[in-house]
Enzyme design. Structure first.
Site, PDB file in Angstrom:
ATOM      1  N   THR A   1     -16.477   9.841   1.692  1.00 43.12           N
ATOM      2  CA  THR A   1     -16.412   8.945   2.852  1.00 43.12           C
ATOM      3  C   THR A   1     -17.721   8.180   2.974  1.00 43.12           C
ATOM      4  O   THR A   1     -18.793   8.731   2.728  1.00 43.12           O
ATOM      5  CB  THR A   1     -16.073   9.709   4.153  1.00 43.12           C
ATOM      6  OG1 THR A   1     -16.070   8.797   5.243  1.00 43.12           O
ATOM      7  CG2 THR A   1     -17.030  10.827   4.459  1.00 43.12           C
TER       8      THR A   1
ATOM      9  N   PRO B   1     -20.353   9.833  -5.190  1.00 44.02           N
ATOM     10  CA  PRO B   1     -21.163   9.319  -6.306  1.00 44.02           C
ATOM     11  C   PRO B   1     -22.157   8.247  -5.868  1.00 44.02           C
ATOM     12  O   PRO B   1     -23.046   7.878  -6.636  1.00 44.02           O
ATOM     13  CB  PRO B   1     -20.112   8.717  -7.256  1.00 44.02           C
ATOM     14  CG  PRO B   1     -18.921   8.439  -6.404  1.00 44.02           C
ATOM     15  CD  PRO B   1     -18.951   9.409  -5.270  1.00 44.02           C
TER      16      PRO B   1
ATOM     17  N   GLN C   1      -9.503  11.681   6.804  1.00 45.83           N
ATOM     18  CA  GLN C   1      -9.377  10.327   7.361  1.00 45.83           C
ATOM     19  C   GLN C   1      -8.317   9.556   6.589  1.00 45.83           C
ATOM     20  O   GLN C   1      -8.013   8.422   6.906  1.00 45.83           O
ATOM     21  CB  GLN C   1     -10.699   9.575   7.221  1.00 45.83           C
ATOM     22  CG  GLN C   1     -11.845  10.208   7.975  1.00 45.83           C
ATOM     23  CD  GLN C   1     -13.158   9.576   7.564  1.00 45.83           C
ATOM     24  OE1 GLN C   1     -13.545   8.540   8.069  1.00 45.83           O
ATOM     25  NE2 GLN C   1     -13.839  10.199   6.638  1.00 45.83           N
ATOM     26  N   ASN C   2      -7.808  10.178   5.531  1.00 41.73           N
ATOM     27  CA  ASN C   2      -6.871   9.453   4.673  1.00 41.73           C
ATOM     28  C   ASN C   2      -5.500   9.358   5.315  1.00 41.73           C
ATOM     29  O   ASN C   2      -5.064  10.260   6.031  1.00 41.73           O
ATOM     30  CB  ASN C   2      -6.773  10.113   3.299  1.00 41.73           C
ATOM     31  CG  ASN C   2      -8.060   9.924   2.522  1.00 41.73           C
ATOM     32  OD1 ASN C   2      -8.880   9.097   2.905  1.00 41.73           O
ATOM     33  ND2 ASN C   2      -8.246  10.682   1.462  1.00 41.73           N
TER      34      ASN C   2
ATOM     35  N   CYS D   1      15.932  -4.404  21.938  1.00 43.84           N
ATOM     36  CA  CYS D   1      14.927  -5.193  22.662  1.00 43.84           C
ATOM     37  C   CYS D   1      14.023  -6.016  21.747  1.00 43.84           C
ATOM     38  O   CYS D   1      13.171  -6.752  22.236  1.00 43.84           O
ATOM     39  CB  CYS D   1      14.059  -4.271  23.508  1.00 43.84           C
ATOM     40  SG  CYS D   1      13.060  -3.200  22.487  1.00 43.84           S
TER      41      CYS D   1
ATOM     42  N   HIS E   1      -6.330   9.763  11.032  1.00 49.47           N
ATOM     43  CA  HIS E   1      -5.995   8.330  11.094  1.00 49.47           C
ATOM     44  C   HIS E   1      -4.524   8.034  10.835  1.00 49.47           C
ATOM     45  O   HIS E   1      -4.167   6.914  10.477  1.00 49.47           O
ATOM     46  CB  HIS E   1      -6.880   7.549  10.111  1.00 49.47           C
ATOM     47  CG  HIS E   1      -8.324   7.548  10.510  1.00 49.47           C
ATOM     48  ND1 HIS E   1      -9.354   7.228   9.646  1.00 49.47           N
ATOM     49  CD2 HIS E   1      -8.921   7.836  11.694  1.00 49.47           C
ATOM     50  CE1 HIS E   1     -10.508   7.323  10.302  1.00 49.47           C
ATOM     51  NE2 HIS E   1     -10.275   7.695  11.525  1.00 49.47           N
TER      52      HIS E   1
ATOM     53  N   ALA F   1     -14.861  13.600  -6.557  1.00 47.44           N
ATOM     54  CA  ALA F   1     -14.024  14.676  -6.018  1.00 47.44           C
ATOM     55  C   ALA F   1     -13.310  15.443  -7.129  1.00 47.44           C
ATOM     56  O   ALA F   1     -13.302  16.679  -7.141  1.00 47.44           O
ATOM     57  CB  ALA F   1     -13.002  14.074  -5.046  1.00 47.44           C
TER      58      ALA F   1
ATOM     59  N   CYS G   1      14.233   4.530  22.136  1.00 54.09           N
ATOM     60  CA  CYS G   1      15.031   4.166  20.956  1.00 54.09           C
ATOM     61  C   CYS G   1      14.375   4.787  19.724  1.00 54.09           C
ATOM     62  O   CYS G   1      13.139   4.901  19.658  1.00 54.09           O
ATOM     63  CB  CYS G   1      15.043   2.654  20.780  1.00 54.09           C
ATOM     64  SG  CYS G   1      15.777   1.809  22.175  1.00 54.09           S
TER      65      CYS G   1
ATOM     66  N   ARG H   1       0.833  -1.214   0.000  1.00 52.94           N
ATOM     67  CA  ARG H   1       0.000   0.000   0.000  1.00 52.94           C
ATOM     68  C   ARG H   1       0.865   1.260   0.000  1.00 52.94           C
ATOM     69  O   ARG H   1       0.533   2.251  -0.633  1.00 52.94           O
ATOM     70  CB  ARG H   1      -0.923   0.007   1.225  1.00 52.94           C
ATOM     71  CG  ARG H   1      -2.106  -0.935   1.062  1.00 52.94           C
ATOM     72  CD  ARG H   1      -3.098  -0.747   2.180  1.00 52.94           C
ATOM     73  NE  ARG H   1      -3.660   0.596   2.222  1.00 52.94           N
ATOM     74  CZ  ARG H   1      -4.194   1.139   3.310  1.00 52.94           C
ATOM     75  NH1 ARG H   1      -4.237   0.482   4.439  1.00 52.94           N
ATOM     76  NH2 ARG H   1      -4.698   2.367   3.265  1.00 52.94           N
TER      77      ARG H   1
HETATM   78  P1  NAD Z   1     -14.533   4.080   2.537  1.00 51.41           P
HETATM   79  O1  NAD Z   1     -13.741   3.210   1.681  1.00 51.41           O
HETATM   80  O2  NAD Z   1     -15.323   3.490   3.633  1.00 51.41           O
HETATM   81  O3  NAD Z   1     -15.553   4.883   1.612  1.00 51.41           O
HETATM   82  C1  NAD Z   1     -15.155   5.524   0.435  1.00 51.41           C
HETATM   83  C2  NAD Z   1     -16.286   6.365  -0.064  1.00 51.41           C
HETATM   84  O4  NAD Z   1     -15.816   7.129  -1.164  1.00 51.41           O
HETATM   85  C3  NAD Z   1     -17.497   5.572  -0.568  1.00 51.41           C
HETATM   86  O5  NAD Z   1     -18.663   6.095   0.032  1.00 51.41           O
HETATM   87  C4  NAD Z   1     -17.483   5.813  -2.083  1.00 51.41           C
HETATM   88  O6  NAD Z   1     -18.779   5.844  -2.626  1.00 51.41           O
HETATM   89  C5  NAD Z   1     -16.814   7.163  -2.174  1.00 51.41           C
HETATM   90  N1  NAD Z   1     -16.129   7.413  -3.421  1.00 51.41           N
HETATM   91  C6  NAD Z   1     -15.557   6.508  -4.286  1.00 51.41           C
HETATM   92  N2  NAD Z   1     -14.984   7.133  -5.313  1.00 51.41           N
HETATM   93  C7  NAD Z   1     -15.188   8.470  -5.114  1.00 51.41           C
HETATM   94  C8  NAD Z   1     -14.803   9.643  -5.825  1.00 51.41           C
HETATM   95  N3  NAD Z   1     -14.085   9.555  -6.943  1.00 51.41           N
HETATM   96  N4  NAD Z   1     -15.160  10.852  -5.334  1.00 51.41           N
HETATM   97  C9  NAD Z   1     -15.870  10.947  -4.202  1.00 51.41           C
HETATM   98  N5  NAD Z   1     -16.266   9.870  -3.465  1.00 51.41           N
HETATM   99  C10 NAD Z   1     -15.916   8.648  -3.925  1.00 51.41           C
HETATM  100  O7  NAD Z   1     -13.543   5.193   3.108  1.00 51.41           O
HETATM  101  P2  NAD Z   1     -13.628   6.124   4.394  1.00 51.41           P
HETATM  102  O8  NAD Z   1     -15.029   6.560   4.611  1.00 51.41           O
HETATM  103  O9  NAD Z   1     -12.559   7.124   4.234  1.00 51.41           O
HETATM  104  O10 NAD Z   1     -13.307   5.246   5.681  1.00 51.41           O
HETATM  105  C11 NAD Z   1     -12.507   4.144   5.785  1.00 51.41           C
HETATM  106  C12 NAD Z   1     -11.090   4.292   6.263  1.00 51.41           C
HETATM  107  O11 NAD Z   1     -10.355   4.040   5.128  1.00 51.41           O
HETATM  108  C13 NAD Z   1     -10.518   5.590   6.741  1.00 51.41           C
HETATM  109  O12 NAD Z   1     -10.186   5.428   8.057  1.00 51.41           O
HETATM  110  C14 NAD Z   1      -9.197   5.781   5.975  1.00 51.41           C
HETATM  111  O13 NAD Z   1      -8.121   5.947   6.874  1.00 51.41           O
HETATM  112  C15 NAD Z   1      -9.018   4.502   5.270  1.00 51.41           C
HETATM  113  N6  NAD Z   1      -8.469   4.527   3.893  1.00 51.41           N
HETATM  114  C16 NAD Z   1      -7.656   5.523   3.459  1.00 51.41           C
HETATM  115  C17 NAD Z   1      -7.168   5.510   2.161  1.00 51.41           C
HETATM  116  C18 NAD Z   1      -6.264   6.634   1.745  1.00 51.41           C
HETATM  117  O14 NAD Z   1      -5.544   7.185   2.569  1.00 51.41           O
HETATM  118  N7  NAD Z   1      -6.262   7.004   0.470  1.00 51.41           N
HETATM  119  C19 NAD Z   1      -7.538   4.506   1.279  1.00 51.41           C
HETATM  120  C20 NAD Z   1      -8.368   3.483   1.746  1.00 51.41           C
HETATM  121  C21 NAD Z   1      -8.832   3.520   3.059  1.00 51.41           C
END
Ligand code: NAD
Length: 262
Positions: free
Chosen positions: A207, A233, A111-112, A169, A129, A250, A151, A79
């Site tokens: 989200t 979407p 949250q990313n 350790c 997160h 987005a 450390c 990842r």
């Molecule tokens: P999620 O995967 O639960 O939901 C993603 C949402 O994004 C869905 O509702 C989907 O319909 C929507 N989506 C998909 N494509 C889109 C677009 N092009 N534009 C707008 N919306 C779109 O993700 P979440 O709600 O962020 O929660 C889950 C956890 O996933 C978070 O804690 C996060 O840390 C983690 N996560 C992060 C990443 C990252 O950092 N890029 C990737 C995967 C998961």
């Protein structure tokens, strides 16, 4: 190429733009969908999401890591590679351009665990997160060295196919993300609550609204009198909290929304 913006979506974008233009401060709460068009899979999208292929409790929990450190570490290593290869999309750029033009009006709460908001120059991003590109110790350092300092994780010894370990350790290194069952970093959470409390508008982008307590920020905003919009979407668990839903992506909607305000 993004799909064309329909008339009804266009009207919704205009309404949201009006709200933002009149807001003293506003905030964005972004989730995995924000980075989907950069090629980073979301967790919950049925076709491409990580959870469609893997068990979240094995890959995103401390128990899962302790049960299979090498397997979980290697999954994160993949990842991390995906995140390093990914490029910010037009949505990340639109938010950064806006904040550059209008300093101190927009807070980005994410949250990313990727760094795509930061890579386009967005400052003060509140990361709820953690950061997938950072390392940290699995256990608190049990043998602090000189002057009681822990450390340094950067000095952990790499081992092929396994997480690095402390030479003193044996402590494991783990990725610097918040796993299921763990608390959010306190400072980030407080900053997010403050940003939402000050916001006249909260725009929730990409989200599912299924991960708490982050999802609760939308309800908090609404209760405190902010206008709440959801950009996604698909349906999400925050749709009922929203005054306005924009069924778009987005990278498609954020530039259309913000370019006229620059
Ligand atoms: P999620 O995967 O639960 O939901 C993603 C949402 O994004 C869905 O509702 C989907 O319909 C929507 N989506 C998909 N494509 C889109 C677009 N092009 N534009 C707008 N919306 C779109 O993700 P979440 O709600 O962020 O929660 C889950 C956890 O996933 C978070 O804690 C996060 O840390 C983690 N996560 C992060 C990443 C990252 O950092 N890029 C990737 C995967 C998961």
């Amino acid at each position: 190429m993004n799909p064309p913006i329909s008339q009804s979506l266009s009207a919704q974008i205009e309404e949201l733009r009006r709200r933002i233009a009149h807001a003293e401060r506003w905030a964005v709460l972004s989730g995995a969908g924000m980075s989907a068009e950069s090629g980073i899979p979301t967790f919950r999208d049925a076709q491409t999401g990580f959870w469609a292929k893997f068990d979240p409790m094995q890959l995103a929990s401390e128990e899962g890591f302790r049960a299979d450190p090498a397997g979980v570490w290697n999954w994160y290593a993949q990842r991390r590679e995906g995140v390093r290869r990914a490029q910010p999309n037009a949505g990340h750029v639109a938010l950064a351009n806006y904040a550059h033009r209008w300093p101190d009006r927009l807070s980005i709460i994410t949250q990313n665990v990727d760094d795509l908001h930061q890579r386009v120059g967005s400052e003060g991003v509140i990361s709820l997160h953690g950061d997938i590109l950072q390392d940290r110790w699995l256990n608190p350092c049990p043998q602090p060295g000189e002057e009681g300092r822990p450390c340094q994780v950067a000095h952990a010894q790499a081992q092929p196919g396994e997480p690095p370990r402390c030479a003193r350790c044996g402590n494991w290194v783990r990725p610097g993300v918040v796993w299921f069952g763990e608390n959010l970093p306190q400072e980030a959470w407080r900053a997010a609550e403050d940003a939402v409390a000050q916001a006249d508008v909260l725009l929730v982008v990409g989200t599912s609204g299924a991960v708490w307590p982050a999802a609760g920020l939308a309800e908090q905003a609404r209760q405190q009198g902010a206008f709440v919009a959801v950009l996604n979407p698909q349906n999400s668990e925050l749709d009922e909290v929203a005054h306005l839903r924009l069924l778009g992506t987005a990278a498609q909607v954020l530039p259309a929304l913000l370019a006229p305000l620059l």
